[in-house]
Design a protein around this motif. Sequence first.
Motif, mmCIF file in Angstrom:
data_model
loop_
_atom_site.group_PDB
_atom_site.id
_atom_site.type_symbol
_atom_site.label_atom_id
_atom_site.label_comp_id
_atom_site.label_asym_id
_atom_site.label_seq_id
_atom_site.Cartn_x
_atom_site.Cartn_y
_atom_site.Cartn_z
ATOM 1 N N ASN A 26 -0.410 75.447 -55.015
ATOM 2 C CA ASN A 26 -1.025 74.692 -54.106
ATOM 3 C C ASN A 26 -2.225 74.131 -54.766
ATOM 4 O O ASN A 26 -3.123 75.044 -55.227
ATOM 5 C CB ASN A 26 -1.408 75.147 -52.506
ATOM 6 C CG ASN A 26 -1.594 74.641 -51.685
ATOM 7 O OD1 ASN A 26 -2.992 74.006 -51.748
ATOM 8 N ND2 ASN A 26 -0.973 74.158 -50.509
ATOM 9 N N TYR A 28 -4.982 72.863 -53.290
ATOM 10 C CA TYR A 28 -6.006 72.949 -52.428
ATOM 11 C C TYR A 28 -6.409 74.261 -52.251
ATOM 12 O O TYR A 28 -6.458 74.802 -51.186
ATOM 13 C CB TYR A 28 -5.858 72.367 -51.178
ATOM 14 C CG TYR A 28 -5.559 70.780 -51.283
ATOM 15 C CD1 TYR A 28 -6.504 69.676 -51.303
ATOM 16 C CD2 TYR A 28 -4.433 70.316 -51.090
ATOM 17 C CE1 TYR A 28 -6.084 68.431 -51.252
ATOM 18 C CE2 TYR A 28 -3.988 69.043 -51.383
ATOM 19 C CZ TYR A 28 -4.841 68.096 -51.397
ATOM 20 O OH TYR A 28 -4.415 66.663 -51.527
ATOM 21 N N TRP A 29 -7.120 74.840 -53.148
ATOM 22 C CA TRP A 29 -7.685 76.225 -53.387
ATOM 23 C C TRP A 29 -9.120 76.004 -52.949
ATOM 24 O O TRP A 29 -9.824 76.699 -52.178
ATOM 25 C CB TRP A 29 -7.566 76.947 -54.463
ATOM 26 C CG TRP A 29 -6.384 77.673 -54.565
ATOM 27 C CD1 TRP A 29 -4.986 77.242 -54.361
ATOM 28 C CD2 TRP A 29 -5.944 79.152 -54.762
ATOM 29 N NE1 TRP A 29 -3.997 78.027 -54.439
ATOM 30 C CE2 TRP A 29 -4.551 79.298 -55.017
ATOM 31 C CE3 TRP A 29 -6.661 80.117 -55.207
ATOM 32 C CZ2 TRP A 29 -4.016 80.375 -55.340
ATOM 33 C CZ3 TRP A 29 -6.376 81.209 -55.491
ATOM 34 C CH2 TRP A 29 -4.999 81.663 -55.616
ATOM 35 N N TYR A 45 -10.515 68.414 -55.435
ATOM 36 C CA TYR A 45 -9.870 69.678 -55.067
ATOM 37 C C TYR A 45 -9.474 70.309 -56.545
ATOM 38 O O TYR A 45 -9.092 69.789 -57.363
ATOM 39 C CB TYR A 45 -8.867 69.495 -54.104
ATOM 40 C CG TYR A 45 -7.969 68.325 -54.387
ATOM 41 C CD1 TYR A 45 -6.583 68.826 -54.983
ATOM 42 C CD2 TYR A 45 -8.252 67.261 -53.994
ATOM 43 C CE1 TYR A 45 -5.926 67.557 -55.444
ATOM 44 C CE2 TYR A 45 -7.382 66.052 -54.368
ATOM 45 C CZ TYR A 45 -6.192 66.501 -54.885
ATOM 46 O OH TYR A 45 -5.257 65.328 -55.296
ATOM 47 N N GLY A 159 -10.122 75.881 -49.416
ATOM 48 C CA GLY A 159 -9.128 75.158 -49.016
ATOM 49 C C GLY A 159 -7.650 75.793 -48.349
ATOM 50 O O GLY A 159 -7.646 77.059 -48.199
ATOM 51 N N GLU A 160 -6.839 75.099 -48.035
ATOM 52 C CA GLU A 160 -5.836 75.669 -47.403
ATOM 53 C C GLU A 160 -4.852 76.570 -47.943
ATOM 54 O O GLU A 160 -4.354 77.367 -47.524
ATOM 55 C CB GLU A 160 -4.792 74.535 -46.836
ATOM 56 C CG GLU A 160 -4.140 73.678 -48.139
ATOM 57 C CD GLU A 160 -3.270 72.488 -47.554
ATOM 58 O OE1 GLU A 160 -2.251 72.135 -48.160
ATOM 59 O OE2 GLU A 160 -3.589 71.999 -46.526
ATOM 60 N N TYR A 163 -5.702 80.133 -47.244
ATOM 61 C CA TYR A 163 -5.438 80.593 -45.954
ATOM 62 C C TYR A 163 -3.814 81.050 -46.032
ATOM 63 O O TYR A 163 -3.396 82.241 -45.638
ATOM 64 C CB TYR A 163 -5.602 79.619 -44.908
ATOM 65 C CG TYR A 163 -7.096 79.346 -44.558
ATOM 66 C CD1 TYR A 163 -7.833 80.175 -43.826
ATOM 67 C CD2 TYR A 163 -7.786 78.112 -45.172
ATOM 68 C CE1 TYR A 163 -9.148 80.114 -43.741
ATOM 69 C CE2 TYR A 163 -9.180 77.841 -44.874
ATOM 70 C CZ TYR A 163 -9.687 78.837 -44.284
ATOM 71 O OH TYR A 163 -11.182 78.653 -43.796
ATOM 72 N N ILE A 164 -2.994 80.242 -46.893
ATOM 73 C CA ILE A 164 -1.598 80.668 -47.191
ATOM 74 C C ILE A 164 -1.647 82.055 -47.981
ATOM 75 O O ILE A 164 -0.725 82.835 -47.518
ATOM 76 C CB ILE A 164 -1.082 79.505 -47.778
ATOM 77 C CG1 ILE A 164 -0.906 78.101 -47.020
ATOM 78 C CG2 ILE A 164 0.365 79.845 -48.200
ATOM 79 C CD1 ILE A 164 -0.271 77.009 -47.873
#
Length: 215
Positions: A26, A28-29, A45, A159-160, A163-164
């Motif tokens: 991903n 968007y860290w 990003y 970033g998202e 959360y993942i």
Amino acid sequence: MNAIVEAFAFFLGFLGWLMVGVALPNRYWRVSTVDGNVITTSTIYENLWMSCATDSTGVHNCRDFPSLLALNGYIQASRALMIASIVFGTFGLVATLAGMKCSKVGGENYVLKGRIAAIGGVFFLLQGICTMIAISWYAANITQEFFDQFYAGTKYEIGEGLYIGWSSAILAICGGSCLLFACKFSYGELYISYCGFECFIHKRISFSVTGALEF
């Protein structure tokens, strides 16, 4: 071990392993928005592998980090921990599948199958711990730079992808804990049953010998 608990723990471990595979690539860290007019507003990003930027027109430009040794230490450590997490999760999936009651591995030897499932639980725990350390370490550096008034570089926000990663770590830890606790209780019941049978045999033999001597 209860087959329902096995299936539930395997599902949690598999879901956590799958989400690690989603979080690692991903982009968007960490995210930073540079405000300006309609033309110059851009979003920067990054993740563990590359840095990207997009402007208000939707044009994306990405570049890989040119040198591994030039990276910050926490990024290198996070890379290693995330890769180790995927490896541990793979071993955990294989061991759990082999140790489940519905599998053909080990035949009718449920003690051996329980031990294999417990090993799978350990691997799931290691996966969750490695992921949690990598994600939390990366997030800690983001917040430290963001709230540092003397930091002159670009300030990012979480970033998202992080959360993942946190979600995958929690799922893996829960799956591994379910397997370990289920195996522990299963072994306890087996030990009690075995001791009860042994004590019954011992009392029966003692009663028979005592009766023979009295006769």
